[in-house]
Motif scaffolding. Structure first.
Motif, mmCIF file in Angstrom:
data_model
loop_
_atom_site.group_PDB
_atom_site.id
_atom_site.type_symbol
_atom_site.label_atom_id
_atom_site.label_comp_id
_atom_site.label_asym_id
_atom_site.label_seq_id
_atom_site.Cartn_x
_atom_site.Cartn_y
_atom_site.Cartn_z
ATOM 1 N N TYR A 21 5.530 2.602 -1.065
ATOM 2 C CA TYR A 21 4.299 3.113 -1.656
ATOM 3 C C TYR A 21 3.218 3.169 -0.574
ATOM 4 N N ALA A 22 2.299 4.107 -0.731
ATOM 5 C CA ALA A 22 1.250 4.285 0.276
ATOM 6 C C ALA A 22 0.409 3.028 0.427
ATOM 7 N N TRP A 23 0.248 2.306 -0.662
ATOM 8 C CA TRP A 23 -0.421 1.004 -0.677
ATOM 9 C C TRP A 23 -0.049 0.326 -1.985
ATOM 10 N N ARG A 24 -0.365 -0.937 -2.124
ATOM 11 C CA ARG A 24 -0.049 -1.650 -3.361
ATOM 12 C C ARG A 24 -0.797 -0.986 -4.516
ATOM 13 N N GLY A 25 -0.039 -0.514 -5.501
ATOM 14 C CA GLY A 25 -0.653 0.193 -6.616
ATOM 15 C C GLY A 25 -0.828 1.670 -6.356
ATOM 16 N N GLY A 26 -0.474 2.108 -5.150
ATOM 17 C CA GLY A 26 -0.630 3.514 -4.801
ATOM 18 C C GLY A 26 0.594 4.335 -5.159
ATOM 19 N N PRO A 27 0.599 5.627 -4.810
ATOM 20 C CA PRO A 27 1.724 6.509 -5.173
ATOM 21 C C PRO A 27 2.974 6.213 -4.348
ATOM 22 N N ARG A 28 4.117 6.499 -4.953
ATOM 23 C CA ARG A 28 5.377 6.297 -4.249
ATOM 24 C C ARG A 28 5.577 7.397 -3.227
#
Length: 343
Positions: A21-28
């Protein structure tokens, strides 16, 4: 490796597969790490993050993560909730927030998501708890939706262990093979009703002349447990050596950690019952409830002390104290009340 140069990447392993993911909680991210497709999806995610679409559900997850409500949670809770927030953002992230303001339409979608974890009902309910908290935050204080669509969706796991207790025979059987330190922990739990997190930090300074007084960690120290020092509890405390400011210690004479006590207790149970059993450490709370009743506390007083419903306490009393004991106790109280009313 190229991926190491990208900031904020979040790696999740699920069912034997690795997702980025781009960041935790971000898009896959798409493609394999280091591929042009992977880099392109990363750059697109970063660009979208710089100008986020506040109308998408993904933004709610990000806002909740950054909120003081989330930061106030215990570290262990945040550690457990983090992966669920990732899954929730991944599954619902592209939906419009407005869709969650139509309960009759979104509830089937939520139920289908929960069904993916249906083989482990407790995990499915845990995920629903996290999703519900995000949606509650969207209701208040954000005001993004009018109501929480998770409300009204029943839990899958219906196991209620509040009526299961350790009998004196169970405790005696465990003590035949367990260490003195485990026996002390079991005795103290069975006579106080405290949760394991409070037991391991219970110190001698919490023991007053007439009661044990400790602020419960379960309520983030907002609720105070006051446990009267009845004779049975005094006897248990008298048998525990004072090795440390903390009451319960391991065989190394050091205070237990929650995980350390849980692990040692589990090992002790396996030795006592090689074929398995249906007793948990938490079930000692029911044992404590029966001891409180036998030593004179009312069902209401027990419910207040243990943060249970009166009906839960009443069911335990009926089942384990026995109908005859309960009837004799009520007769005694009726006779005492009658004597007081006579001139």
């Amino acid at each position: 490796m190229v991926t190491l140069e990208l900031k904020g990447l979040h790696r999740v392993k699920a069912k034997g597969r690795i997702y980025w993911y781009a960041w935790r909680g971000g898009p896959r991210l798409l493609g394999t790490p280091g591929s042009p497709e992977f880099l392109a999806s990363y750059n697109e995610a970063i660009a979208n993050r710089q100008s986020p679409d506040s109308g998408r559900f993904r933004s709610l997850v990000a806002l909740y993560r950054a909120s003081t409500d989330y930061k106030k949670l215990a570290e262990s809770t945040r550690r457990n909730w983090g992966p669920w927030l990732d899954r929730i953002a991944e599954h619902f992230g592209e939906l419009r927030i407005a869709q969650f303001d139509r309960p009759e339409k979104i509830r089937p979608v939520i139920r289908r998501w929960r069904a993916a974890y249906g083989e482990t009902p407790r995990s499915a309910d845990y995920g629903m708890q996290v999703l519900s908290r995000v949606l509650s935050y969207a209701v208040d204080p954000l005001g993004k939706i009018a109501s929480n669509p998770c409300e009204g969706i029943k839990q899958l796991y219906s196991g209620d262990r509040s009526e299961i207790i350790w009998t004196d025979g169970d405790i005696a059987h465990l003590k035949k093979t367990c260490s003195a330190e485990i026996a002390q922990a079991v005795d103290l739990a069975a006579h106080t009703g405290l949760r394991v997190g409070d037991l391991v930090r219970l110190s001698w300074s919490h023991v007053d002349e007439n009661a044990i007084i400790i602020k419960s960690g379960k309520s983030r120290r907002q609720r105070e447990a006051i446990i009267p020092l009845y004779q049975g509890l005094r006897d248990v405390l008298a048998r525990i050596p004072k090795r440390s400011p903390v009451i319960l210690t391991s065989s190394r004479k050091r205070p237990w950690t929650v995980n350390g006590l849980a692990s040692s207790f589990s090992d002790a149970k396996k030795i006592a019952w090689p074929k398995g059993d249906n007793l948990h450490f938490h079930d000692l709370r029911g044992t404590a409830a029966t001891k409180f009743y036998v030593d004179g506390l009312t069902e209401r007083e027990i419910a207040e002390l243990m943060a249970w419903e009166e009906e839960q306490v009443a069911r335990i009393i009926r089942r384990y104290v026995g109908k005859q004991a309960a009837i004799k106790d009520r007769i005694k109280r009726l006779n005492e009340a009658r004597q007081k009313s006579q001139p």
